[in-house]
Design a protein around this motif. Sequence first.
Motif, PDB file in Angstrom:
ATOM      1  N   THR A  36      -2.804  -7.886   8.766  1.00 28.75           N
ATOM      2  CA  THR A  36      -4.387  -7.928   8.518  1.00 28.75           C
ATOM      3  C   THR A  36      -4.496  -7.247   7.168  1.00 28.75           C
ATOM      4  N   GLY A  37      -3.993  -5.955   7.028  1.00 25.09           N
ATOM      5  CA  GLY A  37      -3.975  -5.323   5.841  1.00 25.09           C
ATOM      6  C   GLY A  37      -3.611  -5.798   4.619  1.00 25.09           C
ATOM      7  N   SER A  38      -2.524  -6.581   4.683  1.00 25.44           N
ATOM      8  CA  SER A  38      -2.102  -7.328   3.323  1.00 25.44           C
ATOM      9  C   SER A  38      -3.129  -8.679   2.989  1.00 25.44           C
ATOM     10  N   ILE A  39      -3.737  -9.150   4.118  1.00 25.65           N
ATOM     11  CA  ILE A  39      -4.567 -10.316   3.882  1.00 25.65           C
ATOM     12  C   ILE A  39      -5.918  -9.727   3.168  1.00 25.65           C
ATOM     13  N   ILE A  40      -6.345  -8.547   3.658  1.00 22.94           N
ATOM     14  CA  ILE A  40      -7.558  -7.960   3.190  1.00 22.94           C
ATOM     15  C   ILE A  40      -7.129  -7.433   1.870  1.00 22.94           C
ATOM     16  N   GLY A  41      -6.133  -6.875   1.566  1.00 21.47           N
ATOM     17  CA  GLY A  41      -5.595  -6.124   0.211  1.00 21.47           C
ATOM     18  C   GLY A  41      -5.654  -7.248  -0.904  1.00 21.47           C
ATOM     19  N   LEU A  42      -4.879  -8.506  -0.401  1.00 17.60           N
ATOM     20  CA  LEU A  42      -4.796  -9.438  -1.463  1.00 17.60           C
ATOM     21  C   LEU A  42      -6.191 -10.021  -1.996  1.00 17.60           C
ATOM     22  N   TYR A 133      -0.260  -1.877  -2.179  1.00 21.69           N
ATOM     23  CA  TYR A 133       0.688  -1.569  -0.955  1.00 21.69           C
ATOM     24  C   TYR A 133       0.618  -2.391   0.044  1.00 21.69           C
ATOM     25  N   SER A 134      -0.380  -2.773   0.528  1.00 21.82           N
ATOM     26  CA  SER A 134      -0.425  -3.485   1.690  1.00 21.82           C
ATOM     27  C   SER A 134       0.486  -4.775   1.941  1.00 21.82           C
ATOM     28  N   PRO A 135       0.419  -5.683   0.938  1.00 23.69           N
ATOM     29  CA  PRO A 135       1.403  -6.738   0.821  1.00 23.69           C
ATOM     30  C   PRO A 135       2.610  -6.504   0.734  1.00 23.69           C
TER      31      PRO A 135
END
Length: 419
Positions: A36-42, A133-135
């Motif tokens: 979820t962090g990668s989606i929000i981060g992107l 960082y998240s992705p």
Amino acid sequence: MDITATPTPRWRQAPLIALRGFWAGASWRALMHLVTGSIIGLLSGFILIILAMAAVAGALTVIIPLGAGAAIFALSGALTLVQRSRHTAFLGAEWPDTAPLRPVTLAPKALLEVLRRPRTWRHLSYHAITAVYSPIAAFFAIGAWTAGPMMMAAPLMGLRSGLETRHWWLLGVGVLVLIGAPWLGRGLAEIDSLLARALLGTSRTETLEARVSDLAASRESTVDAADAERRRIERDLHDGAQQRLTSLAMNLGIARATLTDLPEGGAKALEEAHEEAKQVLTDLRDLVRGLHPAVLEDRGLDAALSAVAARSPVPTRLRVDMDRRVARDIEAVAYFVVSEALTNAAKHSRAKSATVDITISGSRLLLRVTDDGRGGADPERGTGLQGLADRVRSVEGTFHLSSPLGGPTTIEAELPCAS
């Protein structure tokens, strides 16, 4: 026979500990946190870059940079709420209560206020860092979970042509990668958690400011409660004990005037009782007046202090230069400081005259009481000076005493009186 269970050596527990990551809920929550962090981060990174480019492209204008800046800070505030909720849901993070986010407007003053807050830049830094960082963290975490099984399946693909050494190597490496996948995900999530606590949390300065605000609110509520209790005591004394003492003194006076044929001893006892009742009534009136005089409530500090100066045994010159009334608790503190200072001048300093000056300078009420007595006033000797200093400090004021031997004695106080 003493049979004692022998603990299992830790090296024998290592395989079980390594495999525990597969069924531990923390491992799966960490993986979901990273995904979820990668989606929000992107998404947030893409939007922030677009807004920053728009601000640069429209630098020659005024409205475009202001609008882009307001949008960036508004997005940062919304992302802070989303990221905090994500850390709470998957990692159980707790966040301190902070003031609610204010809507960011295009007004330059509002933007400058946002820019001056260190918290704004910490939050924006976290969103910028996690956009990269998240992705990456999610890529490695998902890659470990998928690459491990794929490497373990490689020997099965080579069964028809016979197993080769490289297949066994892939099998071993795949097992290690799969076993380490849960722990890798938890480690990457912990790094993200450390970043969040440092950048999305509350700094020491903000914590102290919040503590000071809580203490100030607690002090105000305590002062209000004490003021309400004092008013109740004043009302009870005035309506109850004072009225009964007045009736008693009147009855004794009537008895003293009408019973003229009493024996000498009885007449003397009646006279003493009448005088004692009048003295107690006078003391009670002084006590009620000292608690909080009605004139202070009705007409303000000037009128109340005029009455104090008129009653003072020491001739007192009073000067009050106030263009407005101040808060009720500030008036009460100033009144008691002057009353106690004049009382001390009459009882202890053998003063022949005193002066009281009260002025308002900006947001401060300046109070100065001077007498020409013998000086040597010491707060440690129980003359009430320490209580005055404590009362002044209770409203965040300052108190200063100057009393050299031989005099004069000067009491100065500064009280906050912001309008």
